[in-house]
Design a protein around this motif. Structure first.
Motif, PDB file in Angstrom:
ATOM      1  N   THR A  64      14.148  -2.530   3.126  1.00  0.00           N
ATOM      2  CA  THR A  64      14.163  -1.114   2.843  1.00  0.00           C
ATOM      3  C   THR A  64      13.231  -1.107   1.277  1.00  0.00           C
ATOM      4  OG1 THR A  64      15.952  -0.764   3.847  1.00  0.00           O
ATOM      5  CG2 THR A  64      15.355   0.975   2.107  1.00  0.00           C
ATOM      6  N   LEU A  65      11.998  -0.136   1.283  1.00  0.00           N
ATOM      7  CA  LEU A  65      11.474   0.029   0.095  1.00  0.00           C
ATOM      8  C   LEU A  65      11.998   1.622  -0.195  1.00  0.00           C
ATOM      9  CD1 LEU A  65       9.018  -0.652  -1.872  1.00  0.00           C
ATOM     10  CD2 LEU A  65       7.637   0.915  -0.224  1.00  0.00           C
ATOM     11  N   ARG A  66      12.244   1.790  -1.420  1.00  0.00           N
ATOM     12  CA  ARG A  66      12.470   3.135  -1.816  1.00  0.00           C
ATOM     13  C   ARG A  66      11.889   3.466  -3.103  1.00  0.00           C
ATOM     14  NH1 ARG A  66      17.090   3.950  -3.804  1.00  0.00           N
ATOM     15  NH2 ARG A  66      17.491   6.072  -3.385  1.00  0.00           N
ATOM     16  N   VAL A  71      11.100   8.296  -1.244  1.00  0.00           N
ATOM     17  CA  VAL A  71       9.987   7.964  -0.233  1.00  0.00           C
ATOM     18  C   VAL A  71      10.873   6.681   0.289  1.00  0.00           C
ATOM     19  CG1 VAL A  71       8.170   6.633   0.522  1.00  0.00           C
ATOM     20  CG2 VAL A  71       8.024   8.798  -1.070  1.00  0.00           C
ATOM     21  N   LYS A  72      11.194   6.642   1.237  1.00  0.00           N
ATOM     22  CA  LYS A  72      11.860   5.456   1.966  1.00  0.00           C
ATOM     23  C   LYS A  72      11.283   4.872   3.268  1.00  0.00           C
ATOM     24  CE  LYS A  72      16.703   4.214   3.488  1.00  0.00           C
ATOM     25  NZ  LYS A  72      18.133   4.677   3.654  1.00  0.00           N
ATOM     26  N   LEU A  73      10.967   3.438   3.203  1.00  0.00           N
ATOM     27  CA  LEU A  73      10.427   2.808   4.073  1.00  0.00           C
ATOM     28  C   LEU A  73      11.446   1.786   4.691  1.00  0.00           C
ATOM     29  CD1 LEU A  73       7.730   2.174   5.968  1.00  0.00           C
ATOM     30  CD2 LEU A  73       7.276   0.209   4.146  1.00  0.00           C
ATOM     31  N   THR A  74      11.701   1.775   5.807  1.00  0.00           N
ATOM     32  CA  THR A  74      12.766   0.795   6.666  1.00  0.00           C
ATOM     33  C   THR A  74      11.913  -0.143   7.412  1.00  0.00           C
ATOM     34  OG1 THR A  74      14.572   2.417   6.507  1.00  0.00           O
ATOM     35  CG2 THR A  74      14.799   0.584   7.670  1.00  0.00           C
ATOM     36  N   GLY A 123      -1.684   8.847   5.697  1.00  0.00           N
ATOM     37  CA  GLY A 123      -2.084   7.445   5.694  1.00  0.00           C
ATOM     38  C   GLY A 123      -0.855   6.444   5.647  1.00  0.00           C
ATOM     39  N   MET A 124       0.079   6.898   4.803  1.00  0.00           N
ATOM     40  CA  MET A 124       1.417   6.125   4.855  1.00  0.00           C
ATOM     41  C   MET A 124       2.212   5.894   6.066  1.00  0.00           C
ATOM     42  SD  MET A 124       2.626   7.649   1.121  1.00  0.00           S
ATOM     43  CE  MET A 124       4.097   6.947   0.907  1.00  0.00           C
ATOM     44  N   GLN A 125       2.219   7.041   6.832  1.00  0.00           N
ATOM     45  CA  GLN A 125       2.801   7.165   8.100  1.00  0.00           C
ATOM     46  C   GLN A 125       2.079   6.304   9.246  1.00  0.00           C
ATOM     47  OE1 GLN A 125       2.968  11.432   8.434  1.00  0.00           O
ATOM     48  NE2 GLN A 125       5.062  11.357   7.981  1.00  0.00           N
ATOM     49  N   ARG A 156       0.710  -1.244  -0.192  1.00  0.00           N
ATOM     50  CA  ARG A 156      -0.104  -0.029   0.055  1.00  0.00           C
ATOM     51  C   ARG A 156       0.789   1.251  -0.127  1.00  0.00           C
ATOM     52  NH1 ARG A 156      -4.622  -1.445  -2.210  1.00  0.00           N
ATOM     53  NH2 ARG A 156      -5.876  -2.670  -0.861  1.00  0.00           N
ATOM     54  N   ILE A 157       2.004   1.168   0.725  1.00  0.00           N
ATOM     55  CA  ILE A 157       2.717   2.625   0.758  1.00  0.00           C
ATOM     56  C   ILE A 157       3.587   2.542  -0.658  1.00  0.00           C
ATOM     57  CG2 ILE A 157       5.064   3.361   1.717  1.00  0.00           C
ATOM     58  CD1 ILE A 157       4.215   2.286   4.550  1.00  0.00           C
ATOM     59  N   ALA A 158       3.951   1.516  -1.163  1.00  0.00           N
ATOM     60  CA  ALA A 158       4.539   1.635  -2.551  1.00  0.00           C
ATOM     61  C   ALA A 158       3.474   2.043  -3.636  1.00  0.00           C
ATOM     62  CB  ALA A 158       4.892   0.321  -3.077  1.00  0.00           C
ATOM     63  N   GLN A 159       2.162   1.607  -3.551  1.00  0.00           N
ATOM     64  CA  GLN A 159       1.120   2.134  -4.318  1.00  0.00           C
ATOM     65  C   GLN A 159       0.781   3.694  -4.198  1.00  0.00           C
ATOM     66  OE1 GLN A 159      -2.932   0.713  -3.335  1.00  0.00           O
ATOM     67  NE2 GLN A 159      -3.108   0.100  -5.478  1.00  0.00           N
ATOM     68  N   GLU A 160       0.746   3.997  -2.970  1.00  0.00           N
ATOM     69  CA  GLU A 160       0.413   5.168  -2.533  1.00  0.00           C
ATOM     70  C   GLU A 160       1.805   6.242  -3.217  1.00  0.00           C
ATOM     71  OE1 GLU A 160      -1.709   8.539  -1.811  1.00  0.00           O
ATOM     72  OE2 GLU A 160      -2.449   6.913  -1.696  1.00  0.00           O
ATOM     73  N   GLY A 161       2.813   5.819  -2.932  1.00  0.00           N
ATOM     74  CA  GLY A 161       3.929   6.581  -3.273  1.00  0.00           C
ATOM     75  C   GLY A 161       4.094   6.616  -4.843  1.00  0.00           C
ATOM     76  N   LEU A 162       3.912   5.713  -5.510  1.00  0.00           N
ATOM     77  CA  LEU A 162       3.731   5.702  -6.911  1.00  0.00           C
ATOM     78  C   LEU A 162       2.657   6.654  -7.530  1.00  0.00           C
ATOM     79  CD1 LEU A 162       4.778   2.126  -8.236  1.00  0.00           C
ATOM     80  CD2 LEU A 162       6.184   4.193  -8.127  1.00  0.00           C
ATOM     81  N   THR A 163       1.611   6.714  -6.940  1.00  0.00           N
ATOM     82  CA  THR A 163       0.209   7.298  -7.188  1.00  0.00           C
ATOM     83  C   THR A 163       0.648   8.732  -7.073  1.00  0.00           C
ATOM     84  OG1 THR A 163      -1.280   5.780  -6.475  1.00  0.00           O
ATOM     85  CG2 THR A 163      -2.114   7.828  -6.731  1.00  0.00           C
TER      86      THR A 163
END
Length: 333
Positions: free
Chosen positions: A267-269, A320-323, A287-289, A236-243
């Motif tokens: 790690t998602l970037r 956008v970086k998710l660890t 929402g991502m946070q 969902r975070i990847a989807q929102e980031g690309l959107t």
């Protein structure tokens, strides 16, 4: 009377002041110094020095006793409801350690309650998305499919001029059917449930690349030890980031990467060469946070590293970086 932290601090301050004045009285009693009934000018320096010494000692002792209050004020000023784990260090020797312990415990309770509430809301949201996606696929999708079949039968029997118009209607219905299926996949990607996160992210990047938006390069590594909840959060975070890249960044290129370090850290970037981070976070970023908090992950949204994506030479852009911490330290809903 029950001894509370507040009463303990009261008696501590009272004792400090009493001790200082007692010491000052004792020094004046034994020191070879006399004070006239009418203070002489030569006696004023002695009084001034004595007063200064007592005030300095009092200030130092009170500052040491009340130091945790400054730390509490600083923590409250920087506290972010979407960032967990920010606490004030405690020392059992301090006069206000009870207050610090209770404040930290209050933060623990608030974050636990927030995580629970957020998890309930997001679970309900996912269930609603799943229901709507199912209805789109089973009802609207099937209805449009029936319409296509009937149109095909009518076209075969219609005169040539009417058949040509009906073929245009066919294409419109077929386009609508494709759009319904696309919306259903975005609401609840079946590939995530069937084939896992790696395939779902690959399909997601492919879908965005097929639009008129930026070209998306992907570097997705197979992962181990992820729970279904963690996979859904990452997706969902990847989807929102690309959107956000597609709608707001005005980017030409973007990169989606998912890696796992030897210690298990994931790690998602998402990096683009667009206009940079938003001045004010919107509901999508909040929402991502909130999703990141559910699995104990850390999300940052910062300007992209110099050089843009893939070394394109751009100086703008967003990263956008998710660890996600290792499995032993991740918490699932």
């Amino acid at each position: 009377m029950t001894r509370t932290p507040a009463s303990a601090l009261y008696w501590r301050i009272l004792g400090i002041n009493g001790l200082i004045f007692a010491l000052g009285t004792a020094v004046l009693a034994v020191a070879p110094v006399t004070i006239s009934s009418f203070v002489l000018l030569r006696e004023l320096p002695v009084l001034a020095v004595g007063l200064a010494v007592m005030m300095a000692a009092n200030a130092l002792l009170l500052r040491a006793s009340l130091a945790p209050l400054e730390g509490l004020t600083t923590l409250m000023a920087r506290l972010d409801s979407l960032r967990s784990g920010d606490r004030l260090a405690t020392s059992r020797n301090g006069d206000l350690f009870h207050l610090v312990d209770q404040f930290n415990a209050m933060l623990d309770r608030l974050e636990a309650d927030r995580s629970t509430s957020t998890a309930i809301v997001l679970d309900a949201q996912e269930a609603e998305r799943r229901r709507i996606a199912q209805e789109l696929h089973d009802e609207i999708g099937q209805s449009l499919t029936v319409v296509l079949l009937e149109l095909k039968s009518v076209v075969n029997r219609a005169p040539a001029d009417v058949a040509e118009e009906l073929r245009g209607v066919q294409e419109t219905v077929r386009s609508s059917l494709d759009e319904v299926r696309h919306v259903a996949r975005r609401l609840r990607p079946g590939v995530l449930d069937d084939l896992g996160l790696t395939s779902a992210l690959t399909a997601l990047a492919t879908d965005f690349s097929a639009t008129s938006g930026p070209r998306i390069a992907r570097h997705i590594q197979p992962l181990e030890g992820l729970s279904p909840n963690a996979e859904l959060v990452i997706y969902r975070i990847a989807q929102e980031g690309l959107t956000n890249v597609w709608r707001h960044a005005a980017a030409q290129n973007a990169e989606l990467s998912l890696t796992q370090a030897p210690d298990g850290r994931i790690t998602l970037r998402i990096v683009d060469d667009g206009s940079g981070p938003p001045a004010k976070p919107g509901s999508g970023i909040h929402g991502m946070q909130e999703r990141a908090m559910l699995i104990g992950a850390h999300l940052t949204i910062t300007p992209a590293p110099t050089g843009g994506t893939g070394g394109t030479g751009g100086t703008g852009g967003t990263e956008v970086k998710l660890t996600v911490p290792p499995a032993s330290r991740r918490t699932d809903v």
